[in-house]
Design an enzyme around this catalytic site. Structure first.
Site, mmCIF file in Angstrom:
data_model
loop_
_atom_site.group_PDB
_atom_site.id
_atom_site.type_symbol
_atom_site.label_atom_id
_atom_site.label_comp_id
_atom_site.label_asym_id
_atom_site.label_seq_id
_atom_site.Cartn_x
_atom_site.Cartn_y
_atom_site.Cartn_z
ATOM 1 N N GLY A 160 0.842 -1.185 0.000
ATOM 2 C CA GLY A 160 0.000 0.000 0.000
ATOM 3 C C GLY A 160 0.877 1.234 0.000
ATOM 4 N N ILE A 162 2.373 2.801 2.468
ATOM 5 C CA ILE A 162 3.578 2.659 3.285
ATOM 6 C C ILE A 162 4.567 1.718 2.608
ATOM 7 C CG2 ILE A 162 4.485 1.798 5.476
ATOM 8 C CD1 ILE A 162 1.841 2.751 6.768
ATOM 9 N N ARG A 182 -2.335 -8.064 -1.987
ATOM 10 C CA ARG A 182 -3.636 -8.592 -2.404
ATOM 11 C C ARG A 182 -3.900 -8.272 -3.871
ATOM 12 N NH1 ARG A 182 -8.430 -6.246 1.018
ATOM 13 N NH2 ARG A 182 -7.572 -4.396 0.005
ATOM 14 N N ARG A 244 1.281 -4.524 12.403
ATOM 15 C CA ARG A 244 0.659 -4.820 13.688
ATOM 16 C C ARG A 244 1.283 -6.088 14.252
ATOM 17 N NH1 ARG A 244 -0.868 -0.341 13.634
ATOM 18 N NH2 ARG A 244 -2.989 0.520 13.876
ATOM 19 N N GLU A 273 0.997 -4.557 23.759
ATOM 20 C CA GLU A 273 1.920 -3.426 23.802
ATOM 21 C C GLU A 273 1.682 -2.636 25.080
ATOM 22 O OE1 GLU A 273 2.411 -2.646 18.984
ATOM 23 O OE2 GLU A 273 1.228 -1.238 20.195
ATOM 24 N N HIS A 292 6.231 1.185 19.088
ATOM 25 C CA HIS A 292 5.160 1.558 18.153
ATOM 26 C C HIS A 292 5.224 3.058 17.852
ATOM 27 C CE1 HIS A 292 0.893 0.287 16.694
ATOM 28 N NE2 HIS A 292 1.467 1.139 15.848
ATOM 29 N N ILE A 293 6.331 3.468 17.240
ATOM 30 C CA ILE A 293 6.582 4.890 16.997
ATOM 31 C C ILE A 293 6.721 5.194 15.506
ATOM 32 C CG2 ILE A 293 7.581 5.420 19.243
ATOM 33 C CD1 ILE A 293 10.368 4.969 18.021
ATOM 34 N N GLY A 294 6.101 4.358 14.661
ATOM 35 C CA GLY A 294 6.224 4.549 13.223
ATOM 36 C C GLY A 294 5.836 5.942 12.752
#
Length: 328
Positions: A160, A162, A182, A244, A273, A292-294
């Site tokens: 996608g 990202i 997909r 995730r 988390e 989780h700091i993307g």
């Protein structure tokens, strides 16, 4: 609560790890009367009908049937970020409520984070820092080695916005890029980043030096990478997850890392988390973990807030909603 003449917007609160960003409060209050969950709980009858939008920050407040029933004037749920696995979209739609998110705001910083983790794991940056700063270090060994990134093969699962930005960055490192998605990208998009489509996930896993997960969590993708998939990967391969935590069977990953099935993992996400402090992933030297700091940059978070404001205002004024999430 703020200016009573402005549209009411429900927020989780102003304090703590789940509160909205303090730097954003002043900007939000230019447009909305911010009502906290605590305000609502203390006076549902009076406060509930004033709320026309829910502003979700850090996955809070949680949206359930009880909340939706208490907000008769609700028009939109505006969610910060791209992931929607914490929202029951069908339930929300059944109340005639729209949903919007902020995919453009998070794509570039999350792609940056993916490359940062890939490089850190390949070159053993965290281990190297610990070695360089340890009081016990007497000398540096010339045989302390990492993995070459330039010219290696990167397999991206989830192409996608990202994933595609990851490919753009990886091309600058002269990486060979495979991807599984997909839907296949247009040929001109593939050519622009030099990416090769793998219809079979197994082919990508077997050929890649680095495997990066950049996809959404759905019932179909939950534990997509399990014991079988890990065993298809090269013993030197590095798994990077910026999607995730539940995309990966975490127990199988621990086993694979402990037994040399794969070389290393770099994870911005996990489940839960944070991980319990005695979790085996926290004890492995071949694991790089971040909290989780993307999308955690000042610029991205401000853009997310601006996007949410735009979506809420459009909804309240009967205009097309930017970044509206449509049920498939």
């Amino acid at each position: 609560m703020g200016d009573q003449d402005l549209p009411g917007v429900l927020v989780s609160g102003f304090e703590g790890p789940s509160g909205i960003c303090k730097d954003h409060v002043g900007e939000l209050q230019k447009y909305f009367n911010l009502i906290t969950v605590q305000d609502l709980l203390e006076n549902k009858t009076q406060v509930g009908p004033k709320i026309q939008a829910v502003y979700i920050w850090n996955r809070k407040p949680a949206i359930d049937q009880e909340l939706l029933q208490s907000l008769p004037a609700l028009k939109i749920v505006a969610n910060a970020g791209a992931g929607l696995d914490h929202l029951d979209l069908k339930l929300i739609a059944s109340f005639g409520v729209k949903v919007a998110n902020t995919p453009q705001a998070v794509s570039s910083p999350t792609a940056d984070m993916g490359m940062a983790l890939l490089l850190a794991a390949a070159r053993r940056v965290v281990e190297g820092h610990q070695l360089a700063t340890s009081p016990d270090t007497k000398n540096f060994s010339t045989n302390w080695l990492g993995q070459e990134v330039t010219g290696s093969t990167l397999g991206i699962i989830g192409m996608g916005s990202i994933g595609y930005k990851v490919a753009q960055r990886a091309r600058a490192f002269e990486m060979n890029i495979l991807y599984h998605n997909r839907k296949r990208r247009k040929s001109e998009e593939e050519e622009a980043v030099g990416a090769t489509y793998c219809e079979r996930l197994d082919d990508l896993l077997q050929r890649s030096d680095f495997v990066m997960l950049a996809m959404s969590l759905t019932p179909q993708t939950q534990r997509l990478i399990g014991r079988r998939e890990l065993r298809l990967m090269k013993p030197t391969a590095i798994l990077v997850n910026i999607g995730r935590g539940l995309l990966v069977d975490q127990d199988a990953l621990v086993e694979a890392l402990q037994t040399g099935v794969i070389g290393a993992a770099a994870l911005d996400v996990s489940y839960p988390e944070p991980l319990p402090r005695d979790h085996p992933l926290l004890k492995l030297k071949n694991v790089t973990l971040t909290p989780h700091i993307g999308s955690a940059t000042h610029q991205a978070r401000w853009q997310m807030m601006e996007n949410l404001i735009g979506s809420i205002l459009a909804s309240l004024n009967g205009l097309p909603i930017p970044n509206e999430v449509l049920l498939k």
